[in-house]
Design a protein around this motif. Structure first.
Motif, PDB file in Angstrom:
ATOM      1  N   PRO A  53      -8.066 -58.389 -56.019  1.00  0.00           N
ATOM      2  CA  PRO A  53      -7.029 -59.016 -55.195  1.00  0.00           C
ATOM      3  C   PRO A  53      -7.299 -58.729 -53.721  1.00  0.00           C
ATOM      4  O   PRO A  53      -7.907 -57.723 -53.376  1.00  0.00           O
ATOM      5  CB  PRO A  53      -5.737 -58.314 -55.627  1.00  0.00           C
ATOM      6  CG  PRO A  53      -6.087 -57.519 -56.835  1.00  0.00           C
ATOM      7  CD  PRO A  53      -7.544 -57.238 -56.761  1.00  0.00           C
ATOM      8  N   GLU A  54      -6.820 -59.649 -52.886  1.00  0.00           N
ATOM      9  CA  GLU A  54      -6.980 -59.453 -51.448  1.00  0.00           C
ATOM     10  C   GLU A  54      -5.708 -59.889 -50.743  1.00  0.00           C
ATOM     11  O   GLU A  54      -5.156 -60.955 -51.033  1.00  0.00           O
ATOM     12  CB  GLU A  54      -8.174 -60.267 -50.933  1.00  0.00           C
ATOM     13  CG  GLU A  54      -8.534 -59.928 -49.489  1.00  0.00           C
ATOM     14  CD  GLU A  54      -9.699 -60.770 -48.961  1.00  0.00           C
ATOM     15  OE1 GLU A  54     -10.122 -61.694 -49.683  1.00  0.00           O
ATOM     16  OE2 GLU A  54     -10.154 -60.495 -47.837  1.00  0.00           O
ATOM     17  N   GLY A  55      -5.246 -59.061 -49.826  1.00  0.00           N
ATOM     18  CA  GLY A  55      -4.059 -59.384 -49.053  1.00  0.00           C
ATOM     19  C   GLY A  55      -4.283 -59.082 -47.587  1.00  0.00           C
ATOM     20  O   GLY A  55      -5.414 -58.792 -47.180  1.00  0.00           O
ATOM     21  N   ALA A  79       1.607 -55.725 -52.635  1.00  0.00           N
ATOM     22  CA  ALA A  79       1.441 -57.143 -52.296  1.00  0.00           C
ATOM     23  C   ALA A  79       0.591 -57.299 -51.037  1.00  0.00           C
ATOM     24  O   ALA A  79      -0.104 -58.300 -50.866  1.00  0.00           O
ATOM     25  CB  ALA A  79       2.800 -57.816 -52.105  1.00  0.00           C
ATOM     26  N   ARG A  80       0.623 -56.309 -50.182  1.00  0.00           N
ATOM     27  CA  ARG A  80      -0.176 -56.392 -48.950  1.00  0.00           C
ATOM     28  C   ARG A  80      -1.658 -56.206 -49.231  1.00  0.00           C
ATOM     29  O   ARG A  80      -2.485 -56.389 -48.353  1.00  0.00           O
ATOM     30  CB  ARG A  80       0.309 -55.377 -47.918  1.00  0.00           C
ATOM     31  CG  ARG A  80       1.746 -55.654 -47.444  1.00  0.00           C
ATOM     32  CD  ARG A  80       2.080 -54.906 -46.169  1.00  0.00           C
ATOM     33  NE  ARG A  80       1.167 -55.258 -45.089  1.00  0.00           N
ATOM     34  CZ  ARG A  80       1.284 -56.333 -44.309  1.00  0.00           C
ATOM     35  NH1 ARG A  80       2.292 -57.162 -44.474  1.00  0.00           N
ATOM     36  NH2 ARG A  80       0.397 -56.568 -43.362  1.00  0.00           N
ATOM     37  N   LYS A  81      -1.961 -55.798 -50.439  1.00  0.00           N
ATOM     38  CA  LYS A  81      -3.370 -55.756 -50.838  1.00  0.00           C
ATOM     39  C   LYS A  81      -3.656 -56.801 -51.910  1.00  0.00           C
ATOM     40  O   LYS A  81      -4.608 -56.688 -52.678  1.00  0.00           O
ATOM     41  CB  LYS A  81      -3.748 -54.359 -51.298  1.00  0.00           C
ATOM     42  CG  LYS A  81      -3.672 -53.353 -50.145  1.00  0.00           C
ATOM     43  CD  LYS A  81      -4.599 -52.191 -50.335  1.00  0.00           C
ATOM     44  CE  LYS A  81      -4.834 -51.490 -49.000  1.00  0.00           C
ATOM     45  NZ  LYS A  81      -5.716 -50.333 -49.142  1.00  0.00           N
ATOM     46  N   GLY A  82      -2.777 -57.779 -51.961  1.00  0.00           N
ATOM     47  CA  GLY A  82      -3.081 -58.956 -52.757  1.00  0.00           C
ATOM     48  C   GLY A  82      -2.591 -58.941 -54.192  1.00  0.00           C
ATOM     49  O   GLY A  82      -2.822 -59.899 -54.921  1.00  0.00           O
ATOM     50  N   LYS A 102      -4.484 -65.361 -48.561  1.00  0.00           N
ATOM     51  CA  LYS A 102      -5.821 -65.296 -49.155  1.00  0.00           C
ATOM     52  C   LYS A 102      -5.936 -66.163 -50.403  1.00  0.00           C
ATOM     53  O   LYS A 102      -7.030 -66.277 -50.964  1.00  0.00           O
ATOM     54  CB  LYS A 102      -6.155 -63.845 -49.526  1.00  0.00           C
ATOM     55  CG  LYS A 102      -6.188 -62.905 -48.333  1.00  0.00           C
ATOM     56  CD  LYS A 102      -7.439 -63.129 -47.481  1.00  0.00           C
ATOM     57  CE  LYS A 102      -7.468 -62.156 -46.308  1.00  0.00           C
ATOM     58  NZ  LYS A 102      -8.629 -62.432 -45.429  1.00  0.00           N
ATOM     59  N   TYR A 103      -4.821 -66.676 -50.874  1.00  0.00           N
ATOM     60  CA  TYR A 103      -4.843 -67.405 -52.143  1.00  0.00           C
ATOM     61  C   TYR A 103      -4.523 -68.899 -51.995  1.00  0.00           C
ATOM     62  O   TYR A 103      -4.467 -69.606 -52.994  1.00  0.00           O
ATOM     63  CB  TYR A 103      -3.856 -66.787 -53.132  1.00  0.00           C
ATOM     64  CG  TYR A 103      -4.140 -65.319 -53.424  1.00  0.00           C
ATOM     65  CD1 TYR A 103      -5.447 -64.855 -53.559  1.00  0.00           C
ATOM     66  CD2 TYR A 103      -3.101 -64.410 -53.565  1.00  0.00           C
ATOM     67  CE1 TYR A 103      -5.715 -63.533 -53.817  1.00  0.00           C
ATOM     68  CE2 TYR A 103      -3.354 -63.071 -53.844  1.00  0.00           C
ATOM     69  CZ  TYR A 103      -4.663 -62.638 -53.962  1.00  0.00           C
ATOM     70  OH  TYR A 103      -4.918 -61.327 -54.228  1.00  0.00           O
ATOM     71  N   GLY A 147      -6.183 -56.062 -46.838  1.00  0.00           N
ATOM     72  CA  GLY A 147      -7.525 -55.919 -47.427  1.00  0.00           C
ATOM     73  C   GLY A 147      -7.499 -55.973 -48.938  1.00  0.00           C
ATOM     74  O   GLY A 147      -6.519 -56.400 -49.556  1.00  0.00           O
ATOM     75  N   TYR A 148      -8.612 -55.538 -49.512  1.00  0.00           N
ATOM     76  CA  TYR A 148      -8.749 -55.561 -50.966  1.00  0.00           C
ATOM     77  C   TYR A 148      -7.976 -54.411 -51.606  1.00  0.00           C
ATOM     78  O   TYR A 148      -7.994 -53.283 -51.116  1.00  0.00           O
ATOM     79  CB  TYR A 148     -10.233 -55.445 -51.361  1.00  0.00           C
ATOM     80  CG  TYR A 148     -11.019 -56.709 -51.135  1.00  0.00           C
ATOM     81  CD1 TYR A 148     -10.809 -57.833 -51.929  1.00  0.00           C
ATOM     82  CD2 TYR A 148     -11.962 -56.788 -50.112  1.00  0.00           C
ATOM     83  CE1 TYR A 148     -11.535 -58.997 -51.722  1.00  0.00           C
ATOM     84  CE2 TYR A 148     -12.686 -57.959 -49.896  1.00  0.00           C
ATOM     85  CZ  TYR A 148     -12.467 -59.061 -50.702  1.00  0.00           C
ATOM     86  OH  TYR A 148     -13.185 -60.227 -50.493  1.00  0.00           O
ATOM     87  N   TYR A 149      -7.346 -54.686 -52.717  1.00  0.00           N
ATOM     88  CA  TYR A 149      -6.659 -53.646 -53.496  1.00  0.00           C
ATOM     89  C   TYR A 149      -7.653 -52.598 -53.972  1.00  0.00           C
ATOM     90  O   TYR A 149      -7.379 -51.411 -54.003  1.00  0.00           O
ATOM     91  CB  TYR A 149      -5.975 -54.316 -54.688  1.00  0.00           C
ATOM     92  CG  TYR A 149      -5.348 -53.381 -55.693  1.00  0.00           C
ATOM     93  CD1 TYR A 149      -4.148 -52.740 -55.409  1.00  0.00           C
ATOM     94  CD2 TYR A 149      -5.937 -53.166 -56.941  1.00  0.00           C
ATOM     95  CE1 TYR A 149      -3.557 -51.900 -56.334  1.00  0.00           C
ATOM     96  CE2 TYR A 149      -5.354 -52.331 -57.872  1.00  0.00           C
ATOM     97  CZ  TYR A 149      -4.160 -51.698 -57.560  1.00  0.00           C
ATOM     98  OH  TYR A 149      -3.579 -50.859 -58.483  1.00  0.00           O
TER      99      TYR A 149
END
Lengths: 558, 558
Positions: free
Chosen positions: B142-144, A521-524, A542-543, B147-149
């Motif tokens: 995805p981005e969190g 989840a920390r990478k989205g 980010k969303y 950073g990016y997944y």
């Protein structure tokens, strides 16, 4: 003393655990190896991972079970990509060199696929099981109608012999491994009837002194921290030894044969099959066994004397102060016990090996001269070496399936191992043909928990079971005993858990897997999130709050 | 028609087996995929090897179980040395190209060790799971907060979108995978509440049509026999689809939820753990499930329409005559069944996939439009492709653990598979933390024999068991039923035999092992031979009749 800077990793070939005086042999005195035991720790229950040179060594050199590395028989190539002792130690700044035998066969096809040239530095290491080569000598130059078993075998040693005046195209055979009669006929060491003959070679030119000198030559010139795998060929067959060792032992010195009539009458097709192989039938004969034992014990005595030469030199040169010394073997030899020869089964005569480790560190002072009865495996050596080289074997436990013995050497607690495992793949043997087995089924597995030793056979055969507490000779097969069904079930559970282990998951550490928990989840990557309020604001940042143009019916063309 | 010259290997992502009309969905009509089923064979019991993108695909691309290749979770690198589809097919003169997703992560450490540069031809292939890359698009940007997944994810597609007028740094998210409200706010597709919104993108610019066109561009320019892995991203989440698909389906079209109160009350800690994960809880809500199903079904309908576009073009260009076409998926999606979302468990909703194979060869005429209910696995595809490319997958059965489906396609007999196997490694998930499991224990295995499906859990949990004959919905867990102890024992035996298989022994063929039986003596290795008369003269010829000088007491010095 300082921390060990180097590692001298001595392996004998086919040396039974109980053919050293420090392991209790009453007549074969091995004072030099015993001396190492007095200076270090003698492991009394050390087991190898496969009772055959190649797979056993590949396990030692990779720190992994055969079921993981796949090189399950002699000359089955160790595949490109398997990490070796050399890979791990060089990463830690320690050189890793070979003087002697590995029984490694390169994965030429895998190398071709990856474009690895055998004469490049990396290609050479991949070809040689990760070692840099001071001298490779598998001690094997057999020749038959289809040619040499090993095209590169013993070439350097043969050249040495020729320079020393031993003539012919294969002095390895004609001199080092044969006797001679009065008419000048070569008495080949391949025939066990000749095993009581003295080898037709000056003792100092025979293989064990030769490799000892080669080891010293390497060490004398070595710089930087090093691991030297001094890997002797003997007391492996051909069973023949020069004088004075040839005449040193006789029947009064032999251990009695451990074998019963019940074993001979076994209903187990695989066990019986091994007894019925030529080597089983040969060693069932007392005359043959006696001849071979003379040579075998003489060879071991010679090994011990050479260890004495080596150790004296190490002391003189100061290496005894900064070098960890390991003495072990790749497997044993039945020598007629259980009506078998060779080693390809799971009785202690075959799978239990001597293992002595001398650690010069003062942290090991408390354990000097002690005996450790913890169950250990040959795959524990590489983790130990990694720790000695300044690494942390625990961080490599996704690759290395053994555990470091350093805590045991230094009087600390090590997690007890609750079982050891061994495998044998006989899919390339005549027995597999006799039993009509596909290669996938001509395999067997041992689990031993310190008391119970069970052998599982693929191919539909019943297991074998021994209670080593009540039957240390392993002659009473309880594999079909109704009274022991629960024992077998429990051991099958152990073997099942072992077989399911993630042995192939070598590209990510267990620590990394644990650290990853909950982190996607920390990478989205948001899975199962119904609305933004379901997560803390940071994770959805980010969303949310984003703006866009309405493109649903856009007619913008490019 | 001629033998197939090419292979078009189409994979959807997260497409449930039963969400196609040819597999029985009553409301979701997929005429184009159905048309392929009418032209080829529809496999009704096809199972994947792991219910997660990465490991499932690595099994498909290597033809090996996860327990053998080790890449057991997303982003666990496939280790250098594992042979891939590309390796096997290129050896046979067939190119192997990627258009779309693999979820492959390169083994950078292994490549460094072997000196493989990522930008070399070999290094690039090793990095990309053996494929040559026409376009890699894992469909994930995805981005969190960390950073990016996927640093390289969807870059080319994002660039395409920008050229088409979709603005911002991540149009993949803001347009292709989000909706929009009247105020211009992005309604992120990451939030399931938005799944019933139309994606804010022209339909032809969304991911499925984009990849279809990219596939056709590859095929149009391809020369020589080729295998094209056209690997779609959808109907995988984010669950959102543009119009007209967004409004196409409603509750009247949905399959009812398959889930019982007994399942919700399960005492099984792992099963319960998955139910309790956020995605389980989200999909347990009818409102969420309904929104997602609209998108999921719309995405599938869009996939089918694009398949129609593709197939029409293949017919027009003649490729339908010389190309084998495969349509399958990497795993399913629970969609709330059994109170779970996602796929990481072993019910059919997750591990059973559609598999349709069209073979243009006239040899396959007899099977067109038939349904095959043989148990097949995703690892069977690569052996099939090897056979199509002119190889012999049977000769590679030391590497490839599946079996060629070509005999089934051509009306021949294939050895029946008596069970399929699947694995899931949840060692990097929050559930492993909750259950306090070391990564070695956070793993589970499925064995399914066509009737009984058993799930074994490492870590000490009881198994689960389903009888699919009497309980095709898999809601009645018999894992603790005394009456089924024998069934479980038999399935454990199957799983044990599977776990013991020689999956790592990949460097020597089974044929070579069989050919080696009894042959070492022909290279001079004589074991257990007492005297020369024990063997035929040819085998001892190199060891008899030899002459030597007596060197035993020689004083020759050099």
């Amino acid at each position: 003393m300082a921390e060990p800077r180097n590692i001298l990793f001595i392996m004998f070939d086919q040396l039974r655990w109980d053919y050293l005086s420090c392991y209790g042999h009453p007549h074969l005195k091995t004072p030099h190896i015993d001396r190492l035991a007095a200076m270090g720790v003698r492991f009394d229950r050390a087991y190898i991972q496969s009772p055959l040179c190649g797979p056993s060594r590949m396990s030692t050199y990779t720190g992994r079970y055969v079921h993981s590395h796949g090189a399950s028989w002699n000359n089955v190539p160790l595949k490109v990509g398997e990490l070796t002792m050399g890979d791990h130690l060089r990463d830690l700044g320690m050189g890793c060199w070979l003087v002697g035998k590995t029984h490694m066969k390169a994965d030429a096809e895998g190398m071709r696929r990856l474009g690895l040239e055998p004469d490049s530095v990396i290609g050479a290491r991949v070809s040689e099981c990760g070692f840099d080569i001071f001298e490779r000598d598998d001690g094997m130059r057999p020749e038959g109608p289809d040619g040499y078993y090993d095209a590169g075998g013993a070439l350097k040693y043969n050249e040495y012999l020729r320079v020393k005046g031993y003539e012919g195209e294969n002095p390895w055979h004609d001199y080092a491994n044969s006797g001679i009669d009065d008419a000048g006929n070569v008495l080949s060491g391949w025939f066990l009837n000749n095993s009581d003959q003295p080898a037709n070679i000056r003792e100092e030119d025979s293989e064990t002194p030769y490799l000892t000198r080669r080891g010293m030559e390497f060490i004398a010139g070595a710089t930087g921290p090093w691991c030297c795998h001094l890997s002797y060929i003997k007391p492996h067959w051909p069973y023949i030894v020069p004088e004075p060792y040839a005449a040193m032992y006789g029947p009064q010195d032999f251990l009695p044969r451990v074998a019963t009539q019940a074993e001979q009458e076994t209903d187990h097709p695989v066990f019986k099959g091994f007894q019925n192989a030529p080597v089983g039938r040969a060693f069932a004969r007392d005359d043959t066994r006696d001849k071979v034992l003379r040579a075998y014990m003489g060879l071991i005595k010679q090994c011990d004397d050479q260890i004495g030469v080596l150790f004296d030199w190490l002391e003189k040169t100061g290496r005894m102060d900064d070098t960890m010394i390991v003495v072990t073997s790749d497997h044993g030899d039945f020598m007629g016990d259980h009506w078998m020869g060779e080693k390809t089964f799971f009785h202690d005569a075959s799978v239990r090996v001597p293992l002595i480790i001398y650690d010069p560190s003062e942290q090991a002072d408390a354990t000097r001269g002690t005996v450790c009865d913890t169950l250990v495996e040959c795959i524990d050596l590489l983790p130990t070496f990694v720790d000695v080289a300044g690494g942390d074997a625990g961080r490599l436990d996704h690759i290395l399936e053994g555990r470091s013995l350093l805590p045991l050497l230094r009087g600390g607690d090590a997690p007890a191992r609750d079982a050891v495992f061994c495998e044998y793949d006989y899919s390339a043997t005549p027995l597999a043909n006799k039993l009509g087995l596909h290669p996938k089924l001509a395999r067997m597995f041992m689990v031993f928990d310190g008391r119970w030793k069970m052998i599982h056979f693929e191919g539909g055969f019943r297991p074998m079971l021994f209670d080593l507490d009540s039957d240390p000779g392993e002659v009473d097969d309880l594999g079909a005993s109704d009274a022991h069904a629960d024992i077998r079930t429990a051991l099958y559970d152990r073997l099942f858990a072992w077989a399911c282990r993630p042995g192939a998951r070598t590209t990510i550490s267990n620590a990394a897997l644990m650290a990853a928990r909950g982190k996607t989840a920390r990478k989205g990557v948001l899975i199962g999130i119904v609305e933004e309020g379901d997560l803390e604001p940071e994770l959805v940042a980010k969303y949310v709050g984003r703006k866009a143009r309405d493109m649903r019916a856009s007619t913008i063309k490019n």
